[in-house]
Design an enzyme around this catalytic site. Sequence first.
Site, PDB file in Angstrom:
ATOM      1  N   GLU A  32       0.820  -1.209   0.000  1.00  0.00           N
ATOM      2  CA  GLU A  32       0.000   0.000   0.000  1.00  0.00           C
ATOM      3  C   GLU A  32       0.858   1.265   0.000  1.00  0.00           C
ATOM      4  OE1 GLU A  32      -2.915  -0.038  -0.806  1.00  0.00           O
ATOM      5  OE2 GLU A  32      -3.667  -2.014  -0.307  1.00  0.00           O
ATOM      6  N   TYR A 115      -6.804   6.191   3.598  1.00  0.00           N
ATOM      7  CA  TYR A 115      -6.892   5.080   2.658  1.00  0.00           C
ATOM      8  C   TYR A 115      -6.103   3.869   3.163  1.00  0.00           C
ATOM      9  CZ  TYR A 115      -5.751   1.808  -0.857  1.00  0.00           C
ATOM     10  OH  TYR A 115      -5.561   0.616  -1.468  1.00  0.00           O
ATOM     11  N   ASP A 133     -10.384   4.789  -2.375  1.00  0.00           N
ATOM     12  CA  ASP A 133      -9.246   5.318  -3.124  1.00  0.00           C
ATOM     13  C   ASP A 133      -9.776   6.051  -4.362  1.00  0.00           C
ATOM     14  OD1 ASP A 133     -10.012   3.312  -4.883  1.00  0.00           O
ATOM     15  OD2 ASP A 133      -7.964   2.982  -5.527  1.00  0.00           O
ATOM     16  N   CYS A 195     -17.377   1.003 -20.924  1.00  0.00           N
ATOM     17  CA  CYS A 195     -18.717   0.763 -20.381  1.00  0.00           C
ATOM     18  C   CYS A 195     -19.345  -0.505 -20.954  1.00  0.00           C
ATOM     19  CB  CYS A 195     -19.610   1.973 -20.635  1.00  0.00           C
ATOM     20  SG  CYS A 195     -18.969   3.507 -19.915  1.00  0.00           S
ATOM     21  N   CYS A 198     -18.748  -3.267 -18.581  1.00  0.00           N
ATOM     22  CA  CYS A 198     -18.979  -2.973 -17.157  1.00  0.00           C
ATOM     23  C   CYS A 198     -20.160  -3.759 -16.603  1.00  0.00           C
ATOM     24  CB  CYS A 198     -19.218  -1.483 -16.963  1.00  0.00           C
ATOM     25  SG  CYS A 198     -19.528  -1.051 -15.236  1.00  0.00           S
TER      26      CYS A 198
END
Length: 288
Positions: A32, A115, A133, A195, A198
């Site tokens: 991270e 985060y 995030d 998209c 998606c």
Amino acid sequence: MASDIIAWFHENGRTLPWREPGFSAWGTLVSEFMLQQTPVSRVIPHLEAWLERWPTPADLADSPPAEALRAWSSLGYPRRALWLHEAAVQITERHAGVVPDDVDDLLALKGVGDYTARAVAAFAYGKRHPVVDTNTRRVIARAVQGQAEPAPPSRGRDLAAMEALLPESDTDAHDFNAGIMELGALICVAKSPRCGQCPVSARCAWLADGSPAYLGPVKAVQKKYEGSDRQVRGLIMKELRAAHKPVTTAEIETLWPDAVQRTRALDGLLADGLAVASAQGGYTLPHG
DNA sequence: GAAACGTGGGA
DNA sequence: TTCCCAAGTTT
């Protein structure tokens, strides 16, 4: 929406080191730190080398910060390496060398913010927390709010928006946190979102509204790197990493012609603790 | 809350 | 070539 994203994630999520069974909480924390503002593809090789050299927080705490900065190499934002080293010392001193699983304990570590604290609690320990995030914020902005881009970050608002979507069970919450980030990273990307692929396109508020352009506040433009103080700092840090004896003022002078900017960059590095003046003259990475 | 903070890859 | 963007945090 959550169940669609979870199902999509199970089918399409990437195989990544930090998703392997048995990956340590320390490994998650290191990953991270490295992933803050840095793409996955650049992180993976450094992460693996790092964990091989420092398998536990105590191992890193026992090394000088200079070694952490050298191993950080050219990942960028080297203060992250300094902060990670400091966090390792804090974990060793305050938590007996075990990465804490409590969000407030994590937040108290150097370099760990909203985060990273929740990402470690959720991904390494399976605890139910909203993890927000930049990918998550973008997916929520589009799918839920019908906006092409998220509004400027707002801690309380962002956490509440994610909490409202988060499934109840720890397992589903974990998969949804990871899945919505992955969706933002692979499909609902900043430019030219895919998209057609998606899993929530049928329920996306932005798509339903005809994908209107973003009308909110203009976000700050990233300043040019070429010729910037950041570039000068980067050049000095590169020299310090490569050297195993003090880098002289004369050597630093060869790195950048403008004395004013060069001095400003060096002073900044000294103030940040990324460089220290050597007793024998010249400058080195920090060894304390 | 804005600004500062590295580096490299893709469009 | 130039611009945009990338699992943020700190001051």
